[in-house]
Design a protein around this motif. Structure first.
Motif, PDB file in Angstrom:
ATOM      1  N   ASP A 189       0.579  -1.089  -0.119  1.00  0.00           N
ATOM      2  CA  ASP A 189       0.295   0.114   0.310  1.00  0.00           C
ATOM      3  C   ASP A 189       1.124   1.173  -0.052  1.00  0.00           C
ATOM      4  OD1 ASP A 189      -2.329  -0.793   0.305  1.00  0.00           O
ATOM      5  OD2 ASP A 189      -2.716  -1.410   2.307  1.00  0.00           O
ATOM      6  N   TYR A 190       1.740   1.258   0.982  1.00  0.00           N
ATOM      7  CA  TYR A 190       3.281   1.834   0.831  1.00  0.00           C
ATOM      8  C   TYR A 190       3.252   2.347  -0.701  1.00  0.00           C
ATOM      9  CZ  TYR A 190       7.630   4.373   0.632  1.00  0.00           C
ATOM     10  OH  TYR A 190       8.512   5.097   0.841  1.00  0.00           O
ATOM     11  N   LEU A 191       4.190   1.173  -1.436  1.00  0.00           N
ATOM     12  CA  LEU A 191       4.318   1.406  -2.949  1.00  0.00           C
ATOM     13  C   LEU A 191       3.355   2.382  -3.636  1.00  0.00           C
ATOM     14  CD1 LEU A 191       6.210  -1.641  -2.807  1.00  0.00           C
ATOM     15  CD2 LEU A 191       7.204   0.763  -3.017  1.00  0.00           C
ATOM     16  N   ARG A 192       1.881   1.984  -3.303  1.00  0.00           N
ATOM     17  CA  ARG A 192       0.983   2.083  -4.099  1.00  0.00           C
ATOM     18  C   ARG A 192       0.458   4.260  -4.106  1.00  0.00           C
ATOM     19  NH1 ARG A 192      -4.331  -0.741  -3.472  1.00  0.00           N
ATOM     20  NH2 ARG A 192      -4.765   0.522  -5.314  1.00  0.00           N
ATOM     21  N   ARG A 193       1.372   4.482  -3.287  1.00  0.00           N
ATOM     22  CA  ARG A 193       0.540   5.188  -2.687  1.00  0.00           C
ATOM     23  C   ARG A 193       1.377   6.526  -3.301  1.00  0.00           C
ATOM     24  NH1 ARG A 193       0.040   3.758   3.047  1.00  0.00           N
ATOM     25  NH2 ARG A 193       1.606   4.440   3.262  1.00  0.00           N
ATOM     26  N   GLU A 194       2.807   6.116  -2.965  1.00  0.00           N
ATOM     27  CA  GLU A 194       3.430   6.976  -3.237  1.00  0.00           C
ATOM     28  C   GLU A 194       3.776   6.886  -5.291  1.00  0.00           C
ATOM     29  OE1 GLU A 194       6.432   8.563  -1.554  1.00  0.00           O
ATOM     30  OE2 GLU A 194       4.423   8.592  -0.290  1.00  0.00           O
ATOM     31  N   GLY A 195       3.108   6.371  -5.802  1.00  0.00           N
ATOM     32  CA  GLY A 195       3.264   6.377  -7.248  1.00  0.00           C
ATOM     33  C   GLY A 195       4.326   5.231  -7.220  1.00  0.00           C
ATOM     34  N   LEU A 196       5.556   4.129  -6.790  1.00  0.00           N
ATOM     35  CA  LEU A 196       6.029   3.269  -7.224  1.00  0.00           C
ATOM     36  C   LEU A 196       5.341   1.736  -7.821  1.00  0.00           C
ATOM     37  CD1 LEU A 196       8.825   4.262  -4.237  1.00  0.00           C
ATOM     38  CD2 LEU A 196       8.544   5.003  -5.880  1.00  0.00           C
ATOM     39  N   VAL A 197       4.564   1.745  -7.341  1.00  0.00           N
ATOM     40  CA  VAL A 197       3.440   0.533  -8.636  1.00  0.00           C
ATOM     41  C   VAL A 197       2.293   1.296  -9.235  1.00  0.00           C
ATOM     42  CG1 VAL A 197       4.773  -1.150  -7.692  1.00  0.00           C
ATOM     43  CG2 VAL A 197       2.844  -0.061  -6.425  1.00  0.00           C
ATOM     44  N   GLY A 198       1.285   0.354  -9.662  1.00  0.00           N
ATOM     45  CA  GLY A 198       0.107   1.033  -9.966  1.00  0.00           C
ATOM     46  C   GLY A 198       0.611   2.571 -10.852  1.00  0.00           C
ATOM     47  N   PRO A 199      -0.411   2.395 -11.310  1.00  0.00           N
ATOM     48  CA  PRO A 199      -2.504   1.853 -10.770  1.00  0.00           C
ATOM     49  C   PRO A 199      -2.867   0.797 -11.812  1.00  0.00           C
ATOM     50  CG  PRO A 199      -2.600   3.365 -12.431  1.00  0.00           C
ATOM     51  CD  PRO A 199      -1.191   4.011 -11.779  1.00  0.00           C
ATOM     52  N   ARG A 200      -1.915   0.564 -13.522  1.00  0.00           N
ATOM     53  CA  ARG A 200      -1.884  -0.868 -13.889  1.00  0.00           C
ATOM     54  C   ARG A 200      -1.672  -0.982 -12.898  1.00  0.00           C
ATOM     55  NH1 ARG A 200       0.538   3.184 -16.441  1.00  0.00           N
ATOM     56  NH2 ARG A 200       2.483   1.801 -17.013  1.00  0.00           N
ATOM     57  N   VAL A 201      -3.046  -2.787 -13.239  1.00  0.00           N
ATOM     58  CA  VAL A 201      -2.197  -4.397 -12.739  1.00  0.00           C
ATOM     59  C   VAL A 201      -2.111  -5.045 -13.619  1.00  0.00           C
ATOM     60  CG1 VAL A 201      -3.256  -5.316 -11.262  1.00  0.00           C
ATOM     61  CG2 VAL A 201      -3.889  -3.505 -10.708  1.00  0.00           C
ATOM     62  N   ALA A 202      -1.515  -5.890 -13.681  1.00  0.00           N
ATOM     63  CA  ALA A 202      -0.506  -6.372 -15.000  1.00  0.00           C
ATOM     64  C   ALA A 202      -1.830  -7.549 -14.993  1.00  0.00           C
ATOM     65  CB  ALA A 202       0.301  -7.545 -13.492  1.00  0.00           C
ATOM     66  N   THR A 203      -2.304  -7.771 -16.197  1.00  0.00           N
ATOM     67  CA  THR A 203      -3.577  -8.399 -16.746  1.00  0.00           C
ATOM     68  C   THR A 203      -4.609  -8.403 -16.558  1.00  0.00           C
ATOM     69  OG1 THR A 203      -3.321 -10.590 -14.582  1.00  0.00           O
ATOM     70  CG2 THR A 203      -1.226 -10.457 -17.155  1.00  0.00           C
ATOM     71  N   ARG A 204      -5.052  -7.430 -15.829  1.00  0.00           N
ATOM     72  CA  ARG A 204      -6.195  -6.450 -14.907  1.00  0.00           C
ATOM     73  C   ARG A 204      -6.774  -5.197 -15.522  1.00  0.00           C
ATOM     74  NH1 ARG A 204      -7.230 -10.079 -10.462  1.00  0.00           N
ATOM     75  NH2 ARG A 204      -9.389  -8.459 -10.443  1.00  0.00           N
ATOM     76  N   SER A 205      -7.156  -5.727 -16.791  1.00  0.00           N
ATOM     77  CA  SER A 205      -7.292  -4.133 -17.228  1.00  0.00           C
ATOM     78  C   SER A 205      -8.876  -3.561 -16.283  1.00  0.00           C
ATOM     79  CB  SER A 205      -7.677  -3.852 -19.173  1.00  0.00           C
ATOM     80  OG  SER A 205      -8.805  -4.949 -19.028  1.00  0.00           O
TER      81      SER A 205
END
Length: 337
Positions: A189-205
């Motif tokens: 969740d930290y990596l998501r909040r910081e923009g280091l992963v996401g928002p796209r999800v692999a194979t999951r449009s």
């Protein structure tokens, strides 16, 4: 990306204090960059997980594969040369023990004896960062995650801490705190909040709910691999992983059947005797012939009582229940093939 990539597999509960305690930067990572050439580039691959390999399959082509859970699951991967993914748990799904322990070192205990740990560190804390890694360092990784159902990862790791395997692994103590799902979720969740992963999800449009036009082109999509999905469809799952992290996929990633590969595996797993025997004795990653038949909770309890006794079964049940919510949270992001 140009040049070589380094693959690193790690387990998150070694990067985050337990029980949601505040974190401060590890002294060894608290460095001031000086001079020319000190700016990092996204070239590492970090794999974090929870306790172990998946069914012992943890090697590909003589190169380190992706593991995460000590006996089974939960991991994160970041840009690196990876000739295959295998396992993690609390380690991104993984069955064998890979929690950064050394010869019986388990949450401050070594073969039953207390050891002195320097935490909390006398170093700065970064607001909102739950890990001992500074954000600037985490920016250099391309993260991916390997998870596994606690119903399988927890007893798999527990088995490595009791006779007869404990004399081989050197692990004589089991702690429910080592499951690691809570730490993995908080870091995710930290990596998501910081923009280091996401928002796209692999194979999951279907999960791309944010406006991708506002996402930096360097942002890495979320890549979560469930170990059991991988064991059901290894080729398709590892290909999806490679596509997500930008590695060329080839079918020979699933095969390690030469003497050279065997030696590499033995050398790599020497530190973790007893945890990776199945992986060392295998030569490829193939789809299992039958998917897990879903058991009722009562059937799981009965199996654990028969194998480990009522007291241990109760501890396994408590640990599984305590970590299911975090596992299911991560599972909603898992790749689908």
């Amino acid at each position: 990306m140009q040049g070589k990539r380094i693959f690193i597999k790690d387990i998150d509960h070694y990067l985050l204090p337990p029980n949601d305690l505040p974190a401060s930067v590890a002294p060894s990572l608290h460095r001031i960059k000086r001079g020319v050439g000190t700016n990092g580039t996204n070239g590492e691959v970090q794999a974090n997980g929870v306790n172990g390999d998946v069914n012992g399959h943890a090697h590909a082509n003589g190169h380190t594969a992706t593991n995460g859970v000590t006996p089974d699951t939960n991991g994160a991967v970041s840009n690196g040369s990876t000739n295959g993914v295998t396992n993690g748990t609390n380690g991104t799904a993984t069955n064998g023990h890979t929690n950064g322990h050394t010869n019986g070192h388990s949450n401050g205990h070594t073969n039953g004896h207390d050891s002195v740990r320097p935490y909390p560190y006398n170093t700065p804390a970064e607001p909102g960062n739950p890990t001992v890694m500074p954000r600037a360092l985490q920016e250099r990784f391309h993260w991916a995650f390997l998870i596994r159902d606690p119903h399988f990862s927890v007893p798999s790791y527990f088995r490595c801490t009791i006779p007869p395997l404990d004399k081989v692994t050197g692990f004589y103590n089991y702690s429910p705190l080592e499951a690691g799902y809570d730490e993995l979720r908080r870091h995710f969740d930290y990596l998501r909040r910081e923009g280091l992963v996401g928002p796209r999800v692999a194979t999951r449009s279907d999960l791309s709910v944010e406006d991708e036009s506002k996402v930096k082109k360097t942002t890495d999509e979320i890549c979560v691999i469930d170990a059991d999905d991988m064991l059901d469809a290894p080729a398709a799952t590892i290909e999806a992983f490679c596509n997500s992290v930008g590695l060329p996929y080839t079918p020979d990633m699933l095969i390690w059947d030469t003497p050279e590969d065997y030696k590499v595996a033995c050398d790599a797993f020497e530190k973790w005797r007893g945890f990776h025997n199945d992986a060392i004795e295998s030569s490829s990653l193939v789809a299992r012939t039958h998917k897990h038949a879903r058991k009722t909770e009562e059937q799981f309890d009965e199996d654990w009582r028969k194998k480990y006794g009522p007291e241990a079964a109760a501890m396994i049940r408590q640990t599984v229940d305590a970590n299911m919510e975090d596992y299911l949270y991560m599972k909603q992001f898992a790749v689908k093939v």
